[in-house]
Design a protein around this motif. Structure first.
Motif, PDB file in Angstrom:
ATOM      1  N   VAL A  39      -3.711  15.645  -7.207  1.00 12.08           N
ATOM      2  CA  VAL A  39      -5.122  15.458  -7.547  1.00 12.08           C
ATOM      3  C   VAL A  39      -5.160  14.464  -8.702  1.00 12.08           C
ATOM      4  O   VAL A  39      -4.738  14.797  -9.814  1.00 12.08           O
ATOM      5  N   VAL A  40      -5.617  13.250  -8.432  1.00 15.45           N
ATOM      6  CA  VAL A  40      -5.670  12.220  -9.475  1.00 15.45           C
ATOM      7  C   VAL A  40      -7.024  12.291 -10.171  1.00 15.45           C
ATOM      8  O   VAL A  40      -8.077  12.300  -9.520  1.00 15.45           O
ATOM      9  N   ILE A  41      -6.976  12.338 -11.506  1.00 12.79           N
ATOM     10  CA  ILE A  41      -8.179  12.556 -12.308  1.00 12.79           C
ATOM     11  C   ILE A  41      -8.321  11.422 -13.317  1.00 12.79           C
ATOM     12  O   ILE A  41      -7.331  10.952 -13.886  1.00 12.79           O
ATOM     13  N   ASN A  42      -9.543  10.990 -13.557  1.00 13.55           N
ATOM     14  CA  ASN A  42      -9.833  10.045 -14.626  1.00 13.55           C
ATOM     15  C   ASN A  42     -11.177  10.397 -15.234  1.00 13.55           C
ATOM     16  O   ASN A  42     -12.172  10.562 -14.525  1.00 13.55           O
ATOM     17  N   ARG A  43     -11.195  10.577 -16.545  1.00 14.19           N
ATOM     18  CA  ARG A  43     -12.413  10.901 -17.286  1.00 14.19           C
ATOM     19  C   ARG A  43     -13.133  12.119 -16.709  1.00 14.19           C
ATOM     20  O   ARG A  43     -14.351  12.147 -16.570  1.00 14.19           O
ATOM     21  N   GLY A  44     -12.336  13.123 -16.356  1.00 12.26           N
ATOM     22  CA  GLY A  44     -12.897  14.378 -15.901  1.00 12.26           C
ATOM     23  C   GLY A  44     -13.421  14.393 -14.486  1.00 12.26           C
ATOM     24  O   GLY A  44     -14.048  15.374 -14.060  1.00 12.26           O
ATOM     25  N   VAL A  45     -13.147  13.338 -13.729  1.00 17.61           N
ATOM     26  CA  VAL A  45     -13.663  13.219 -12.361  1.00 17.61           C
ATOM     27  C   VAL A  45     -12.495  12.984 -11.403  1.00 17.61           C
ATOM     28  O   VAL A  45     -11.590  12.197 -11.694  1.00 17.61           O
ATOM     29  N   ILE A  46     -12.525  13.663 -10.246  1.00 15.87           N
ATOM     30  CA  ILE A  46     -11.493  13.447  -9.225  1.00 15.87           C
ATOM     31  C   ILE A  46     -11.611  12.041  -8.655  1.00 15.87           C
ATOM     32  O   ILE A  46     -12.693  11.602  -8.270  1.00 15.87           O
ATOM     33  N   GLN A  47     -10.472  11.337  -8.597  1.00 16.16           N
ATOM     34  CA  GLN A  47     -10.434  10.006  -8.007  1.00 16.16           C
ATOM     35  C   GLN A  47      -9.915  10.045  -6.565  1.00 16.16           C
ATOM     36  O   GLN A  47     -10.382   9.307  -5.707  1.00 16.16           O
ATOM     37  N   GLN A  48      -8.918  10.917  -6.314  1.00 16.18           N
ATOM     38  CA  GLN A  48      -8.354  11.039  -4.969  1.00 16.18           C
ATOM     39  C   GLN A  48      -7.505  12.303  -4.893  1.00 16.18           C
ATOM     40  O   GLN A  48      -6.890  12.711  -5.880  1.00 16.18           O
ATOM     41  N   VAL A  49      -7.484  12.927  -3.725  1.00 11.75           N
ATOM     42  CA  VAL A  49      -6.633  14.078  -3.444  1.00 11.75           C
ATOM     43  C   VAL A  49      -5.850  13.775  -2.176  1.00 11.75           C
ATOM     44  O   VAL A  49      -6.428  13.345  -1.166  1.00 11.75           O
ATOM     45  N   GLY A  50      -4.535  13.971  -2.225  1.00 12.29           N
ATOM     46  CA  GLY A  50      -3.745  13.719  -1.024  1.00 12.29           C
ATOM     47  C   GLY A  50      -2.266  13.936  -1.277  1.00 12.29           C
ATOM     48  O   GLY A  50      -1.841  14.256  -2.392  1.00 12.29           O
ATOM     49  N   SER A  51      -1.470  13.762  -0.245  1.00  5.65           N
ATOM     50  CA  SER A  51      -0.017  13.840  -0.382  1.00  5.65           C
ATOM     51  C   SER A  51       0.468  12.641  -1.195  1.00  5.65           C
ATOM     52  O   SER A  51      -0.237  11.624  -1.295  1.00  5.65           O
ATOM     53  N   PRO A  52       1.671  12.742  -1.780  1.00  3.76           N
ATOM     54  CA  PRO A  52       2.201  11.578  -2.505  1.00  3.76           C
ATOM     55  C   PRO A  52       2.210  10.307  -1.651  1.00  3.76           C
ATOM     56  O   PRO A  52       1.864   9.224  -2.135  1.00  3.76           O
ATOM     57  N   ARG A  53       2.588  10.437  -0.394  1.00  3.49           N
ATOM     58  CA  ARG A  53       2.634   9.264   0.489  1.00  3.49           C
ATOM     59  C   ARG A  53       1.244   8.652   0.677  1.00  3.49           C
ATOM     60  O   ARG A  53       1.071   7.432   0.634  1.00  3.49           O
ATOM     61  N   THR A  54       0.236   9.514   0.876  1.00  4.15           N
ATOM     62  CA  THR A  54      -1.126   9.018   1.062  1.00  4.15           C
ATOM     63  C   THR A  54      -1.647   8.343  -0.204  1.00  4.15           C
ATOM     64  O   THR A  54      -2.245   7.267  -0.147  1.00  4.15           O
ATOM     65  N   ILE A  55      -1.426   8.998  -1.337  1.00  4.89           N
ATOM     66  CA  ILE A  55      -1.887   8.428  -2.615  1.00  4.89           C
ATOM     67  C   ILE A  55      -1.269   7.045  -2.830  1.00  4.89           C
ATOM     68  O   ILE A  55      -1.945   6.108  -3.263  1.00  4.89           O
ATOM     69  N   TYR A  56       0.008   6.916  -2.485  1.00  2.47           N
ATOM     70  CA  TYR A  56       0.717   5.649  -2.714  1.00  2.47           C
ATOM     71  C   TYR A  56       0.301   4.576  -1.718  1.00  2.47           C
ATOM     72  O   TYR A  56       0.060   3.422  -2.095  1.00  2.47           O
ATOM     73  N   SER A  57       0.200   4.935  -0.447  1.00  2.00           N
ATOM     74  CA  SER A  57      -0.003   3.928   0.589  1.00  2.00           C
ATOM     75  C   SER A  57      -1.464   3.670   0.918  1.00  2.00           C
ATOM     76  O   SER A  57      -1.818   2.629   1.476  1.00  2.00           O
ATOM     77  N   GLU A  58      -2.337   4.622   0.546  1.00  2.00           N
ATOM     78  CA  GLU A  58      -3.767   4.462   0.851  1.00  2.00           C
ATOM     79  C   GLU A  58      -4.613   4.779  -0.376  1.00  2.00           C
ATOM     80  O   GLU A  58      -5.411   5.713  -0.373  1.00  2.00           O
ATOM     81  N   PRO A  59      -4.447   4.016  -1.446  1.00  2.00           N
ATOM     82  CA  PRO A  59      -5.221   4.300  -2.664  1.00  2.00           C
ATOM     83  C   PRO A  59      -6.731   4.171  -2.425  1.00  2.00           C
ATOM     84  O   PRO A  59      -7.190   3.259  -1.740  1.00  2.00           O
ATOM     85  N   ALA A  60      -7.476   5.119  -2.996  1.00  2.00           N
ATOM     86  CA  ALA A  60      -8.912   5.172  -2.730  1.00  2.00           C
ATOM     87  C   ALA A  60      -9.720   4.161  -3.528  1.00  2.00           C
ATOM     88  O   ALA A  60     -10.844   3.817  -3.162  1.00  2.00           O
ATOM     89  N   ASN A  61      -9.161   3.673  -4.627  1.00  2.00           N
ATOM     90  CA  ASN A  61      -9.898   2.732  -5.483  1.00  2.00           C
ATOM     91  C   ASN A  61      -8.908   1.974  -6.363  1.00  2.00           C
ATOM     92  O   ASN A  61      -7.711   2.275  -6.383  1.00  2.00           O
ATOM     93  N   PRO A  62      -9.382   0.977  -7.097  1.00  2.00           N
ATOM     94  CA  PRO A  62      -8.484   0.179  -7.958  1.00  2.00           C
ATOM     95  C   PRO A  62      -7.748   0.995  -9.021  1.00  2.00           C
ATOM     96  O   PRO A  62      -6.613   0.679  -9.361  1.00  2.00           O
ATOM     97  N   PHE A  63      -8.375   2.063  -9.537  1.00  2.00           N
ATOM     98  CA  PHE A  63      -7.718   2.909 -10.524  1.00  2.00           C
ATOM     99  C   PHE A  63      -6.450   3.544  -9.935  1.00  2.00           C
ATOM    100  O   PHE A  63      -5.396   3.545 -10.561  1.00  2.00           O
ATOM    101  N   ILE A  64      -6.567   4.075  -8.720  1.00  2.00           N
ATOM    102  CA  ILE A  64      -5.414   4.688  -8.041  1.00  2.00           C
ATOM    103  C   ILE A  64      -4.350   3.635  -7.771  1.00  2.00           C
ATOM    104  O   ILE A  64      -3.158   3.844  -7.995  1.00  2.00           O
ATOM    105  N   ALA A  65      -4.773   2.489  -7.263  1.00  2.00           N
ATOM    106  CA  ALA A  65      -3.824   1.422  -6.925  1.00  2.00           C
ATOM    107  C   ALA A  65      -3.056   0.985  -8.167  1.00  2.00           C
ATOM    108  O   ALA A  65      -1.850   0.720  -8.106  1.00  2.00           O
ATOM    109  N   ASP A  66      -3.748   0.884  -9.283  1.00  2.00           N
ATOM    110  CA  ASP A  66      -3.122   0.459 -10.540  1.00  2.00           C
ATOM    111  C   ASP A  66      -2.125   1.507 -11.023  1.00  2.00           C
ATOM    112  O   ASP A  66      -1.042   1.164 -11.502  1.00  2.00           O
TER     113      ASP A  66
END
Length: 231
Positions: A204-231
């Motif tokens: 569960v990736v969080i920034n400033r108290g808000v969920i950015q993305q939820v997923g498996s490590p592979r999904t988070i890495y290969s399919e980032p939901a936004n620029p924050f996740i990608a970075d």
């Protein structure tokens, strides 16, 4: 045990640390709350434990609404960054302590503590005091103490941050193996991306108290939901 947070919010004077946070954490998984310092992940952990009251929303353990329950009634095990072992007690006494509080008979608590010590590989250290242990051994004792009371949920707040790099790497796999053997749901707070990727069933990736993305490590890495996740 499944954990569900519905629109959970935590406000401190002048700041909203966690904002309408909703997520379902499946039974029997190791879930990492990942994000930069100050993003609210430890605040979420403390609300799950009952140490911090919520400002809004609800927390469910399976179908039980535990939002207003005190920590001792939630059936959780909690391991802090500094381990918080009792320095005057032996390893065995530290692991036994939660059972002593529950007035479990001495023979039973010693048997359960010894069994848990074997699970985390500290059964040869039962008569030592914490000051005689390495950081990794103290970590294992803290986990054994949290597990001995058979919690429904294990909460770990950056438990490896005080260890050196080599030990930290080996302990990641130790914790994951303990979680698999015990079959317990684990919520693990970290700001270390490598740690989260190596250990998690789900992140569960969080920034400033808000969920950015939820997923498996592979999904988070290969399919980032936004620029924050990608970075």
């Amino acid at each position: 045990m499944q954990v569900r947070l519905e629109n959970v919010t935590k406000k401190f004077p002048g700041v909203t640390a966690v904002n309408t946070f909703s997520v379902t954490l499946p039974d029997g998984e190791l879930i990492c709350l990942l994000g930069p310092s100050g993003c609210g992940k430890s605040t979420i952990l403390n609300m799950l434990s009952g140490i911090l009251p919520v400002s809004g929303g609800d927390i469910y353990f399976d179908e039980d609404n535990v939002t207003k329950l005190p920590p001792e009634e939630r059936g959780i095990g909690l391991v802090f960054q500094n381990y918080a072992l009792y320095p005057h007690m032996t390893v065995l006494e530290n692991i036994c302590f939660p059972l002593e509080i529950k007035r479990v008979p001495k023979d039973e608590r010693v048997a359960r503590a010894t069994k848990m010590a074997k699970l985390v590989h500290v059964d040869m250290l039962l008569n030592r005091k914490p000051k005689e242990l390495s950081g990794g051994q103290q970590q294992r004792v803290a986990i054994a103490r949290a597990l001995v009371k058979e919690p429904r949920l294990l909460l770990l707040d950056e438990p490896l941050s005080n260890l050196d790099a080599k030990l930290r790497e080996s302990m990641r796999f130790e914790i994951k193996e303990i979680q698999r053997q015990y079959g317990i749901t684990v919520v693990y707070v970290t700001h270390d991306q490598t740690e989260a990727m190596a250990m998690s069933d789900r992140i569960v990736v969080i920034n400033r108290g808000v969920i950015q993305q939820v997923g498996s490590p592979r999904t988070i890495y290969s399919e980032p939901a936004n620029p924050f996740i990608a970075d």
